[in-house]
Design an enzyme around this catalytic site. Structure first.
Site, PDB file in Angstrom:
ATOM      1  N   LYS A 128       6.956 -10.266   5.515  1.00  0.00           N
ATOM      2  CA  LYS A 128       7.152 -10.711   4.139  1.00  0.00           C
ATOM      3  C   LYS A 128       7.867 -12.058   4.086  1.00  0.00           C
ATOM      4  CE  LYS A 128       7.135  -6.044   2.234  1.00  0.00           C
ATOM      5  NZ  LYS A 128       6.384  -5.529   3.392  1.00  0.00           N
ATOM      6  N   LYS A 166      -0.706  -3.582  13.766  1.00  0.00           N
ATOM      7  CA  LYS A 166      -0.663  -3.266  12.330  1.00  0.00           C
ATOM      8  C   LYS A 166      -0.774  -1.761  12.103  1.00  0.00           C
ATOM      9  CE  LYS A 166      -0.726  -4.289   7.932  1.00  0.00           C
ATOM     10  NZ  LYS A 166       0.491  -4.813   7.280  1.00  0.00           N
ATOM     11  N   LYS A 168      -1.388  -7.986   4.480  1.00  0.00           N
ATOM     12  CA  LYS A 168      -1.630  -8.350   3.084  1.00  0.00           C
ATOM     13  C   LYS A 168      -0.672  -9.435   2.600  1.00  0.00           C
ATOM     14  CE  LYS A 168       1.585  -6.242   0.168  1.00  0.00           C
ATOM     15  NZ  LYS A 168       2.628  -6.155   1.161  1.00  0.00           N
ATOM     16  N   GLY A 225       0.816  -1.216   0.000  1.00  0.00           N
ATOM     17  CA  GLY A 225       0.000   0.000   0.000  1.00  0.00           C
ATOM     18  C   GLY A 225       0.844   1.257   0.000  1.00  0.00           C
ATOM     19  N   ASN A 226       1.994   1.222   0.682  1.00  0.00           N
ATOM     20  CA  ASN A 226       2.855   2.398   0.730  1.00  0.00           C
ATOM     21  C   ASN A 226       3.528   2.656  -0.615  1.00  0.00           C
ATOM     22  OD1 ASN A 226       2.734   3.482   3.458  1.00  0.00           O
ATOM     23  ND2 ASN A 226       3.499   1.507   4.096  1.00  0.00           N
TER      24      ASN A 226
END
Length: 316
Positions: A279, A131, A217, A11-12
């Site tokens: 990640k 988060k 995500k 998103g960033n």
């Protein structure tokens, strides 16, 4: 059908900096990434695109607060903010992919599936929010926000400023997985599980109910990749390759490693929580569940990464 890859876009990465936060700026960033995804498709890949939504959810919440304070309008629940961003960002990705297909004369259509993800209401995350969502605040702004919003939890995010944090439960099941799998097998380019999916809890009678939280995500992308039988999970981030001792004089770039080696680095605390750690943890989950390859790289390196020329590649 070619190789199936789930590509997770942060998103960033859709917002380059504080001077480029408008909807138009976001679309331009998406168009750049769309070029590289289309290049992968030209190489024979079928793709499902997922995306983050942290800053975008923060924008919606702030607009909601201002509207409530200024005009007495109702506030938007966090779970609805997630759904809103799936539609808005999904639309932009769909359009960017459609236009790129037209330019390259690729006969393909992009479609967004608004995606629900089942979580456990008893997940420990609900008692310990972690988060980050929304904008970065100065210490002065954060102090005022704590007064105005006493239920909010704010943390100093890696020295970049203060951000609100919310519960981030583990995803258990992608509700629309069969539809997503069917559409991608029929040749569509899918946008799904945006923002980690809309968190829902399954009631005793099997009915679903939205729940205020934000699912990571990368974890949702890993689960989706497993549930639709993807060959590869590709996670885009701000760097072309994962590094050990990032930013230090003894920094070491990781190019091609095995799952066991990656797990050793995780155990040795080489990766920052809230940054690279989720990640690499998502990569572990995917490969342990039968995935063939995972790649971590930046958006502009996608085409070169799938050819093995850059990126960090992890194998079972």
């Amino acid at each position: 059908m070619g190789k199936l890859a789930v590509i997770a876009i942060g998103g960033n990465s859709l917002i380059r900096d504080n001077a480029h936060q408008t909807v138009e700026d976001q679309y331009q960033a998406i168009c750049e990434t769309a070029k590289h995804i289309a290049g992968m498709i030209e190489q024979g890949y079928d793709v499902v695109i997922t995306h983050g939504n942290g800053p975008q959810v923060g924008f919606i919440l702030r607009r909601s607060e201002i509207a409530s304070e200024a005009a007495g309008m109702h506030r938007v629940p966090l779970v609805s903010c997630g759904a809103d961003t799936q539609g808005a960002i999904g639309y932009q990705i769909q359009q960017a992919m459609h236009n790129e297909f037209k330019r390259r004369k690729i006969v393909k259509a992009a479609v967004t599936v608004v995606t629900q993800v089942i979580v456990d209401p008893g997940d420990p995350a609900f008692s310990k929010p972690t988060k980050p969502i929304g904008l970065f605040y100065t210490q002065e702004q954060a102090e005022k926000i704590r007064v105005d919003n006493p239920t909010w939890v704010l943390i100093n995010d890696a020295g970049r400023g203060y951000r609100r944090v919310v519960p981030s439960p583990q995803p258990k099941e992608i509700v629309e997985r069969e539809v997503i799998g069917r559409l991608v097998r029929d040749g569509y380019c899918l946008v799904a599980a945006g923002g980690g999916g809309i968190p829902v809890a399954e009631q005793p009678d099997g009915l679903l109910k939205g729940i205020d939280a934000v699912i990571d995500k990368d974890f949702a992308s890993s689960l989706l990749a497993t549930e639709i039988g993807a060959d590869e999970l590709i996670i885009s981030t701000g760097v072309p390759r994962v590094c050990l001792n990032f930013g230090q004089p003894d920094e070491l770039t990781l190019e091609s490693i095995g799952l066991a080696e990656l797990k050793q680095y995780i155990a040795a605390n080489h990766f920052a929580p809230g940054s690279m750690l989720p990640k690499v943890q998502a990569v572990v989950k995917f490969l342990e569940s039968g995935g063939k390859r995972a790649i971590i790289t930046n958006p502009e390196s996608l085409e070169e990464a799938v050819l093995g020329r850059t990126g960090t590649h992890v194998y079972p």
